[in-house]
Design an enzyme around this catalytic site. Structure first.
Site, PDB file in Angstrom:
ATOM      1  N   CYS A 320       0.877  -1.172   0.000  1.00 53.08           N
ATOM      2  CA  CYS A 320       0.000   0.000   0.000  1.00 53.08           C
ATOM      3  C   CYS A 320       0.914   1.222   0.000  1.00 53.08           C
ATOM      4  O   CYS A 320       1.837   1.293  -0.800  1.00 53.08           O
ATOM      5  CB  CYS A 320      -0.960  -0.022   1.185  1.00 53.08           C
ATOM      6  SG  CYS A 320      -0.189  -0.332   2.787  1.00 53.08           S
ATOM      7  N   GLY A 323       2.896   0.428   3.941  1.00 58.17           N
ATOM      8  CA  GLY A 323       3.073  -1.015   4.062  1.00 58.17           C
ATOM      9  C   GLY A 323       2.855  -1.541   5.466  1.00 58.17           C
ATOM     10  O   GLY A 323       3.370  -2.607   5.813  1.00 58.17           O
ATOM     11  N   TRP A 324       2.077  -0.806   6.295  1.00 58.10           N
ATOM     12  CA  TRP A 324       1.863  -1.326   7.647  1.00 58.10           C
ATOM     13  C   TRP A 324       0.390  -1.336   8.073  1.00 58.10           C
ATOM     14  O   TRP A 324       0.079  -1.488   9.251  1.00 58.10           O
ATOM     15  CB  TRP A 324       2.709  -0.570   8.665  1.00 58.10           C
ATOM     16  CG  TRP A 324       2.598   0.928   8.684  1.00 58.10           C
ATOM     17  CD1 TRP A 324       1.524   1.692   8.370  1.00 58.10           C
ATOM     18  CD2 TRP A 324       3.622   1.838   9.090  1.00 58.10           C
ATOM     19  NE1 TRP A 324       1.807   3.014   8.529  1.00 58.10           N
ATOM     20  CE2 TRP A 324       3.089   3.138   8.978  1.00 58.10           C
ATOM     21  CE3 TRP A 324       4.928   1.691   9.540  1.00 58.10           C
ATOM     22  CZ2 TRP A 324       3.828   4.276   9.294  1.00 58.10           C
ATOM     23  CZ3 TRP A 324       5.655   2.818   9.851  1.00 58.10           C
ATOM     24  CH2 TRP A 324       5.117   4.096   9.733  1.00 58.10           C
ATOM     25  N   ASP A 325      -0.547  -1.170   7.139  1.00 61.17           N
ATOM     26  CA  ASP A 325      -1.978  -1.292   7.446  1.00 61.17           C
ATOM     27  C   ASP A 325      -2.645  -2.283   6.477  1.00 61.17           C
ATOM     28  O   ASP A 325      -2.903  -3.429   6.837  1.00 61.17           O
ATOM     29  CB  ASP A 325      -2.662   0.070   7.379  1.00 61.17           C
ATOM     30  CG  ASP A 325      -2.264   0.977   8.524  1.00 61.17           C
ATOM     31  OD1 ASP A 325      -2.469   0.582   9.675  1.00 61.17           O
ATOM     32  OD2 ASP A 325      -1.759   2.087   8.264  1.00 61.17           O
ATOM     33  N   ARG A 326      -2.911  -1.817   5.268  1.00 62.12           N
ATOM     34  CA  ARG A 326      -3.545  -2.688   4.280  1.00 62.12           C
ATOM     35  C   ARG A 326      -2.648  -3.856   3.882  1.00 62.12           C
ATOM     36  O   ARG A 326      -3.125  -4.971   3.631  1.00 62.12           O
ATOM     37  CB  ARG A 326      -3.915  -1.865   3.044  1.00 62.12           C
ATOM     38  CG  ARG A 326      -5.054  -0.907   3.257  1.00 62.12           C
ATOM     39  CD  ARG A 326      -5.155   0.130   2.145  1.00 62.12           C
ATOM     40  NE  ARG A 326      -4.137   1.167   2.247  1.00 62.12           N
ATOM     41  CZ  ARG A 326      -4.080   2.239   1.475  1.00 62.12           C
ATOM     42  NH1 ARG A 326      -4.970   2.385   0.498  1.00 62.12           N
ATOM     43  NH2 ARG A 326      -3.147   3.146   1.636  1.00 62.12           N
ATOM     44  N   ARG A 372      -3.830   3.471  15.919  1.00 59.56           N
ATOM     45  CA  ARG A 372      -5.063   3.087  15.229  1.00 59.56           C
ATOM     46  C   ARG A 372      -6.214   2.902  16.225  1.00 59.56           C
ATOM     47  O   ARG A 372      -7.346   3.304  15.955  1.00 59.56           O
ATOM     48  CB  ARG A 372      -4.845   1.800  14.430  1.00 59.56           C
ATOM     49  CG  ARG A 372      -3.736   1.886  13.375  1.00 59.56           C
ATOM     50  CD  ARG A 372      -4.001   2.993  12.373  1.00 59.56           C
ATOM     51  NE  ARG A 372      -3.021   3.027  11.298  1.00 59.56           N
ATOM     52  CZ  ARG A 372      -2.121   3.974  11.129  1.00 59.56           C
ATOM     53  NH1 ARG A 372      -2.065   4.999  11.980  1.00 59.56           N
ATOM     54  NH2 ARG A 372      -1.268   3.934  10.120  1.00 59.56           N
TER      55      ARG A 372
END
Length: 580
Positions: A320, A323-326, A372
């Site tokens: 994404c 590179g640390w959620d989706r 989050r």
């Protein structure tokens, strides 16, 4: 006396297994609690984090020979694991080895090409193919600033940085992507992709470029003006960012009916995939903007599974923006889906694969769970709660055997026990006929079998599932019955369990919906479903006892009440703050 002794031993073993399972579940509780309080930083590692790192390496070693890409104190990437696992091959009890000098060098050189230095990193090995993750490409703003910063503070000795005259190029040249600086750093990135045999690049960004303060701070392979990535198969599969998952939480954790607003100003990346996938997957991709969160995630996962099941040896990159959620969402779903099929991490139990994917795919790769959670962006929770939507065999990466071949095999076994065996020529003729008309032959064979009193097999579904060393599952007659409503129903019909040689486990003449596993008292669901449901229940129980669910309404909704029921059915853990 002998029977009583055997029973006592059996109970003792069950209690020991239960105690072990509880300890593993408690490890997950501790992991999620720590994860909810801190973001992993490679240069700030505590003894508790060191134990998590050690545990993940142990779980990888159960099924793979691997080497280590070294990232001491985050020198290569501050939010990547200090010891990055490079899976080489499936091999039991083989210790790790030193990663090749070439790979380590490619990693060190390519880190500048991508946002936040999050280089292309292999994380799953499936059929000899590497499934990789990363962030998107760094734009001129980040690359220009970071190369100068790194060059100055490394004393000019870091050969991964550009030379001074390259750093000081005029801004227009850098912005247009035509400079030698872009050629150099993106060239290293491409070399790393080729080293890992990556062919497919799936970009989850809803933007072509990420813009902040009016500047393009990140870019993407799909808009590289010099077409450096033209040799790769680029797929633009826009997926909502973590902010969208606040809507998921505000709807009491209900993804059904939740549709992303594609008309927002910053959304400018259309879904773009090769035309061949329109036929191969039977998905109307033109309707993607009308899909709710469930259907969109399901279809994207089907696409990723299709890519890694291609006949060639090509690997896959998923990314994404940062590179640390989706990215961990789909990496984790891929790992769990393949595990449920028994094709990766085959020796791990549900609690162990859950620990591995939370610790490695999420925590050690820098997901900012505390941030989050403070914003209500529950993408982490969504990932594991979503497992209920991929239990179907439609998401299986394993190609099933032909129905008719298994039916004939069972016919032979049964007839050997209760009657004369048909000749090999007769069996061959049946196989030839089934190759020409597989579905009709399966139905007619099943229909005729149902009229034979010697074994009474009836096919009401469209496929069979072979569950490893477990008994073969053969279609059984479905009848309406008050109890059938609570049983699991899939598109593959109902099932009768048969032993490995084809002999029915049950001598009962009743149809399958009345035949129950003597130990559990309920029909056995497919193994894939059982495995994924076990992972989900353990997660829900651990999450409930640590983070908890925060209802947006004064009283618990039906959705949250349903989740709480599953918490109770988990591993026996009880949450003290399930609703806050």
């Amino acid at each position: 006396h002998v029977r009583l002794q055997a029973t006592a031993v059996g109970r003792g073993s069950a209690m020991a297994a239960s105690g072990l399972s509880l300890r593993k579940s408690e490890e997950i509780v501790d992991l999620i609690y720590l994860f909810s309080k801190t973001q992993y930083r490679a240069k700030e590692v505590t003894p508790q984090v060191e134990e998590i790192e050690r545990r993940t390496l142990d779980l990888f070693s159960r099924d793979y020979k691997y080497s280590i890409i070294h990232n001491p104190n985050g020198e290569v990437c501050g939010h990547y694991p200090r010891q990055i696992v490079f899976l080489e091959q499936e091999l039991e009890y083989d210790r790790s080895s030193t990663v090749s000098v070439k790979l380590q060098d490619l990693v060190n050189r390519s880190k500048l090409a991508r946002c936040r230095g999050r280089f292309v990193c292999p994380v799953i090995l499936y059929n000899g193919k590497h499934i990789c993750r990363s962030s998107t490409l760094a734009g001129w703003g980040e690359l220009y600033g970071r190369t100068g910063y790194n060059y100055i503070f490394s004393g000019g000795t870091d050969d991964t940085c550009a030379e001074p005259e390259e750093v000081l190029e005029d801004d227009n040249g850098v912005r247009n992507g035509d400079s030698q600086l872009f050629d150099k750093v993106r060239g290293h990135d491409i070399k790393l992709l080729r080293y890992l045999s990556v062919r497919y690049i799936c970009d989850l960004m809803v933007e072509n470029k990420k813009v902040k303060f009016g500047l393009n701070v990140t870019s993407s392979e799909k808009v590289d003006k010099a077409q450096r990535y033209a040799d790769f198969t680029l797929l633009s599969v826009p997926y909502p960012g973590c902010e969208f998952f606040k809507d998921y939480k505000d709807r009491d954790y209900t993804a059904e009916g939740l549709v992303f607003n594609w008309n927002q100003d910053y959304v400018d990346a259309p879904l773009t995939i090769p035309p061949c996938f329109n036929q191969n997957l039977s998905i109307d991709w033109s309707q993607y903007q009308s899909w709710d969160l469930v259907e969109q995630t399901q279809n994207y996962l089907k696409l990723l599974l299709h890519l890694i099941n291609s006949d060639d040896e090509s690997g896959l990159l998923v990314h994404c923006i940062s590179g640390w959620d989706r990215t961990p969402l789909f990496v984790s779903l891929l790992r769990l889906s393949l595990w449920a099929d028994g094709v990766v991490h085959s020796s791990l139990e549900p609690a162990e694969i859950l620990f591995l994917t939370i610790a490695y795919d999420w925590f050690l790769f820098g997901h900012m769970l505390p941030d989050r959670l403070s914003k209500g962006e529950e993408i982490f929770f969504f990932c594991f709660n979503f497992l209920k939507h991929i239990v179907s065999e439609k998401f299986s990466a394993v190609k099933k055997q032909s129905v008719i071949i298994i039916i004939i095999y069972i016919d032979v076994c049964v007839l050997r026990r209760k009657g004369p065996s048909p000749s090999p020529q007769i069996l061959w003729n049946r196989l030839e006929e089934s190759a020409l008309h597989p579905l009709s032959e399966a139905r007619s064979s099943s229909s005729s079998s149902s009229n034979q009193s010697d074994h009474g097999l009836t096919h009401t579904g469209h496929g069979l599932t072979h569950m490893g060393s477990s008994p073969l599952a053969v279609p059984g007659t479905r009848v309406d019955h008050p109890r059938s409503a609570s049983s699991v129903s899939t598109e593959y019909g109902s099932w009768q369990i048969v032993s490995g040689c084809g002999t029915p486990v049950y001598d009962s003449p009743l149809p399958f919906s009345f035949q129950e596993d003597a130990s559990s008292g309920c029909p056995l669901p497919p193994e894939r479903q059982t495995r994924l449901e076990s992972v989900r229940e353990i997660f829900l129980a651990a999450y409930s006892s640590t983070v908890g669910l925060k209802s947006s309404t004064p009283s618990p909704s039906a959705a949250i009440s349903g989740l709480l029921e599953q918490f109770a059915r988990g591993v026996g853990l009880r949450g003290h703050n399930a609703i806050v």
